[in-house]
Write a protein that holds these residues in place. Structure first.
Motif, PDB file in Angstrom:
ATOM      1  N   ARG A 131      -5.208  14.516   0.065  1.00 41.71           N
ATOM      2  CA  ARG A 131      -4.375  15.368  -0.526  1.00 41.71           C
ATOM      3  C   ARG A 131      -3.099  14.144  -0.032  1.00 41.71           C
ATOM      4  N   ASP A 159      -3.232  12.095   4.591  1.00 42.27           N
ATOM      5  CA  ASP A 159      -3.215  10.495   5.602  1.00 42.27           C
ATOM      6  C   ASP A 159      -3.103  10.053   6.498  1.00 42.27           C
ATOM      7  N   THR A 160      -3.685  11.061   7.190  1.00 40.51           N
ATOM      8  CA  THR A 160      -4.386  10.899   9.073  1.00 40.51           C
ATOM      9  C   THR A 160      -5.665  10.035   8.294  1.00 40.51           C
ATOM     10  N   GLU A 219      -5.799   7.205   6.786  1.00 38.93           N
ATOM     11  CA  GLU A 219      -5.996   5.590   7.763  1.00 38.93           C
ATOM     12  C   GLU A 219      -6.896   5.696   8.623  1.00 38.93           C
ATOM     13  N   ARG A 256     -12.208  19.312  -0.649  1.00 37.48           N
ATOM     14  CA  ARG A 256     -11.940  19.632  -1.373  1.00 37.48           C
ATOM     15  C   ARG A 256     -12.450  18.523  -2.493  1.00 37.48           C
ATOM     16  N   ASN A 275       5.562   2.315   7.235  1.00 38.59           N
ATOM     17  CA  ASN A 275       6.548   2.708   6.669  1.00 38.59           C
ATOM     18  C   ASN A 275       7.787   3.699   7.303  1.00 38.59           C
TER      19      ASN A 275
HETATM   20  P1  NAP Z   1      -2.594  17.432   6.624  1.00 30.25           P
HETATM   21  O1  NAP Z   1      -1.916  16.410   6.048  1.00 30.25           O
HETATM   22  O2  NAP Z   1      -2.392  18.586   7.555  1.00 30.25           O
HETATM   23  O3  NAP Z   1      -4.247  17.140   5.855  1.00 30.25           O
HETATM   24  C1  NAP Z   1      -4.787  17.763   7.235  1.00 30.25           C
HETATM   25  C2  NAP Z   1      -6.038  17.502   6.001  1.00 30.25           C
HETATM   26  O4  NAP Z   1      -7.892  18.334   6.968  1.00 30.25           O
HETATM   27  C3  NAP Z   1      -6.359  17.864   4.205  1.00 30.25           C
HETATM   28  O5  NAP Z   1      -6.529  16.830   3.533  1.00 30.25           O
HETATM   29  C4  NAP Z   1      -7.290  19.065   4.384  1.00 30.25           C
HETATM   30  O6  NAP Z   1      -7.851  19.768   3.948  1.00 30.25           O
HETATM   31  C5  NAP Z   1      -7.741  19.323   6.222  1.00 30.25           C
HETATM   32  N1  NAP Z   1      -8.422  19.842   6.604  1.00 30.25           N
HETATM   33  C6  NAP Z   1      -7.896  21.092   7.270  1.00 30.25           C
HETATM   34  N2  NAP Z   1      -8.274  21.809   7.637  1.00 30.25           N
HETATM   35  C7  NAP Z   1      -8.953  21.689   7.760  1.00 30.25           C
HETATM   36  C8  NAP Z   1     -10.837  22.462   8.224  1.00 30.25           C
HETATM   37  N3  NAP Z   1     -10.640  23.609   8.860  1.00 30.25           N
HETATM   38  N4  NAP Z   1     -12.051  21.340   8.066  1.00 30.25           N
HETATM   39  C9  NAP Z   1     -12.277  19.982   6.999  1.00 30.25           C
HETATM   40  N5  NAP Z   1     -10.514  20.401   6.558  1.00 30.25           N
HETATM   41  C10 NAP Z   1      -9.547  20.898   6.923  1.00 30.25           C
HETATM   42  O7  NAP Z   1      -3.027  16.416   8.248  1.00 30.25           O
HETATM   43  P2  NAP Z   1      -2.265  14.887   8.453  1.00 30.25           P
HETATM   44  O8  NAP Z   1      -2.963  14.123   7.265  1.00 30.25           O
HETATM   45  O9  NAP Z   1      -2.834  14.902   9.768  1.00 30.25           O
HETATM   46  O10 NAP Z   1      -1.140  14.454   8.148  1.00 30.25           O
HETATM   47  C11 NAP Z   1       0.506  14.854   8.506  1.00 30.25           C
HETATM   48  C12 NAP Z   1       1.111  14.530   8.025  1.00 30.25           C
HETATM   49  O11 NAP Z   1       1.217  13.574   8.717  1.00 30.25           O
HETATM   50  C13 NAP Z   1       1.577  14.671   6.906  1.00 30.25           C
HETATM   51  O12 NAP Z   1       2.693  15.454   6.330  1.00 30.25           O
HETATM   52  C14 NAP Z   1       1.697  13.350   6.651  1.00 30.25           C
HETATM   53  O13 NAP Z   1       1.868  13.012   5.482  1.00 30.25           O
HETATM   54  C15 NAP Z   1       2.340  12.771   7.464  1.00 30.25           C
HETATM   55  N6  NAP Z   1       1.322  11.070   7.852  1.00 30.25           N
HETATM   56  C16 NAP Z   1       1.494  10.259   7.503  1.00 30.25           C
HETATM   57  C17 NAP Z   1       1.323   9.087   7.702  1.00 30.25           C
HETATM   58  C18 NAP Z   1       1.987   7.692   6.614  1.00 30.25           C
HETATM   59  O14 NAP Z   1       3.228   8.007   6.004  1.00 30.25           O
HETATM   60  N7  NAP Z   1       1.794   6.580   7.215  1.00 30.25           N
HETATM   61  C19 NAP Z   1       0.089   9.076   8.616  1.00 30.25           C
HETATM   62  C20 NAP Z   1      -0.520  10.122   8.821  1.00 30.25           C
HETATM   63  C21 NAP Z   1       0.171  11.214   9.410  1.00 30.25           C
HETATM   64  P3  NAP Z   1      -6.950  20.203   2.258  1.00 30.25           P
HETATM   65  O15 NAP Z   1      -6.445  19.134   1.939  1.00 30.25           O
HETATM   66  O16 NAP Z   1      -7.373  21.302   1.602  1.00 30.25           O
HETATM   67  O17 NAP Z   1      -6.153  21.360   2.520  1.00 30.25           O
END
Ligand code: NAP
Length: 321
Positions: free
Chosen positions: A181, A155-156, A159, A177, A50
């Motif tokens: 997300r 997302d991470t 992926e 959950r 993306n």
């Molecule tokens: P994130 O969106 O903050 O998701 C973190 C996930 O971990 C959530 O599902 C959360 O659960 C879970 N979580 C958090 N603390 C936890 C805990 N202590 N124990 C168990 N589960 C826990 O982080 P991310 O996936 O690294 O993404 C970060 C940002 O980067 C986002 O905005 C994402 O869209 C972006 N990103 C985009 C792409 C892409 O577009 N290709 C790729 C990677 C990342 P809950 O859902 O219940 O809160």
């Protein structure tokens, strides 16, 4: 050693490198301190589909190498090293690199990004680096034809699970959950993958493993169901923690206003921090979007504002957050 610069950029992700492109072209001769992980979080991301300009997608490391090279080609000077302390109480701003080189900077752009969040359970510390990782691209090769688990539902995590599913025998995706997300496109792919099983409503309680002398290896995980509080175990050889990130702001907190989660507060829609002449760009100030593209865009804004700040005469500028 002391060096004076017009613009010091701290951090080498899409935000920092893009700030370098704009600051160079504005004649600020920026110096960019690359830190421990040049390229930032994208260097530990496998496929990226993306980021505009790559119609067939690319890899995170390749995209970052391209932006870095573009920044260098425009005139950004890259310095390997870590900013160990700063003093933003007076101008020029002082930043010390590797505890020995002092940079006196007319403007500073903070683009330090965020680092992996961990589960913070005792057994995780014990097996980190011995089967527990935060990067499938880095460590997935150790688990070819083995069973692994990914923790997280964003997302991470999805992926990472899809990446590992191409190599490992079975991938458990553990989410606290009953709904992911991650974006819909990734959700569809993970639900269709034949060797990925999602363990809903589950949180890790303990990482199980063996230890013989200095050698440790993971054998499984004990989990708790968040609905009925029952506990169960799974057998896995590797565990990937993908539960988000923590903004890298520790060294700035005495000077820069942070929100309650540690992100730098910026004036909405701008890179202005509470200190005129100090700007913030990328994930370090963005709890919301955190995309490589939005980071690059905010780096662009910071580069433009650094030039404006110096052109307009620093003392006249009252733009802060
Ligand atoms: P994130 O969106 O903050 O998701 C973190 C996930 O971990 C959530 O599902 C959360 O659960 C879970 N979580 C958090 N603390 C936890 C805990 N202590 N124990 C168990 N589960 C826990 O982080 P991310 O996936 O690294 O993404 C970060 C940002 O980067 C986002 O905005 C994402 O869209 C972006 N990103 C985009 C792409 C892409 O577009 N290709 C790729 C990677 C990342 P809950 O859902 O219940 O809160």
């Amino acid at each position: 050693m002391t060096e004076s610069v017009k613009c010091l950029i701290i951090g080498a992700g899409p935000a920092g490198y893009t700030a370098g492109i704009y600051a160079s072209r504005a004649g600020l001769e920026p110096v960019l301190i690359e830190g421990l992980q040049p390229g930032g979080q994208l260097t530990i991301t496998s496929d990226v589909e993306n980021f505009p300009g790559y119609p067939d997608g690319s890899t995170g490391p390749q995209i970052m190498e391209d932006i870095r090279q573009q920044s260098i080609n425009n005139g950004t000077k890259m310095i390997g090293g870590l900013v160990t302390s700063v003093d933003f109480s007076k101008r020029p701003f002082q930043c010390i690199v590797n505890e020995k080189t002092t940079f006196l900077a007319d403007t500073v752009i903070i683009a330090t990004g965020a680092t992996a969040r961990w589960l913070e359970i005792e057994s995780e510390k014990k097996f980190k680096g011995f089967g527990v990782s935060a990067c499938a691209t880095c460590d997935g090769a150790f688990f070819v034809n083995k069973d692994v688990a990914v923790v997280g539902g964003g997302d991470t995590a999805v992926e990472e699970a899809l990446y590992l599913a191409q190599r490992s025998k079975k991938v458990y995706l553990i989410h606290r959950r009953d709904q992911l997300r991650a974006c819909k496109a990734l959700q569809e792919r993970v639900l269709e993958a034949p060797n990925i099983e999602i363990l809903w409503n589950s949180i890790p309680k303990e990482i199980l493993g063996e230890q013989q002398g200095f050698i440790r290896n993971v054998t499984g995980m004990r989990l708790a169901n968040t609905v009925d509080h029952s506990e169960y175990t799974i057998a896995v050889d590797g565990i990937f923690v993908s539960i988000g990130a923590i903004p890298a702001t520790e060294i700035f907190k005495d000077y820069i206003t942070l929100d309650r989660n540690g992100y730098i507060k910026t004036k909405p829609g701008t890179p202005f921090t509470n200190i005129p002449g100090v700007f913030a760009a990328g994930d370090v100030q963005d709890p919301n979007y955190r995309q490589a593209l939005t980071a690059a865009a905010s780096g662009c804004m910071a580069g433009i504002e650094a030039e404006r700040f110096l052109t307009l005469n620093a003392d006249e500028s009252n733009e802060t957050c």
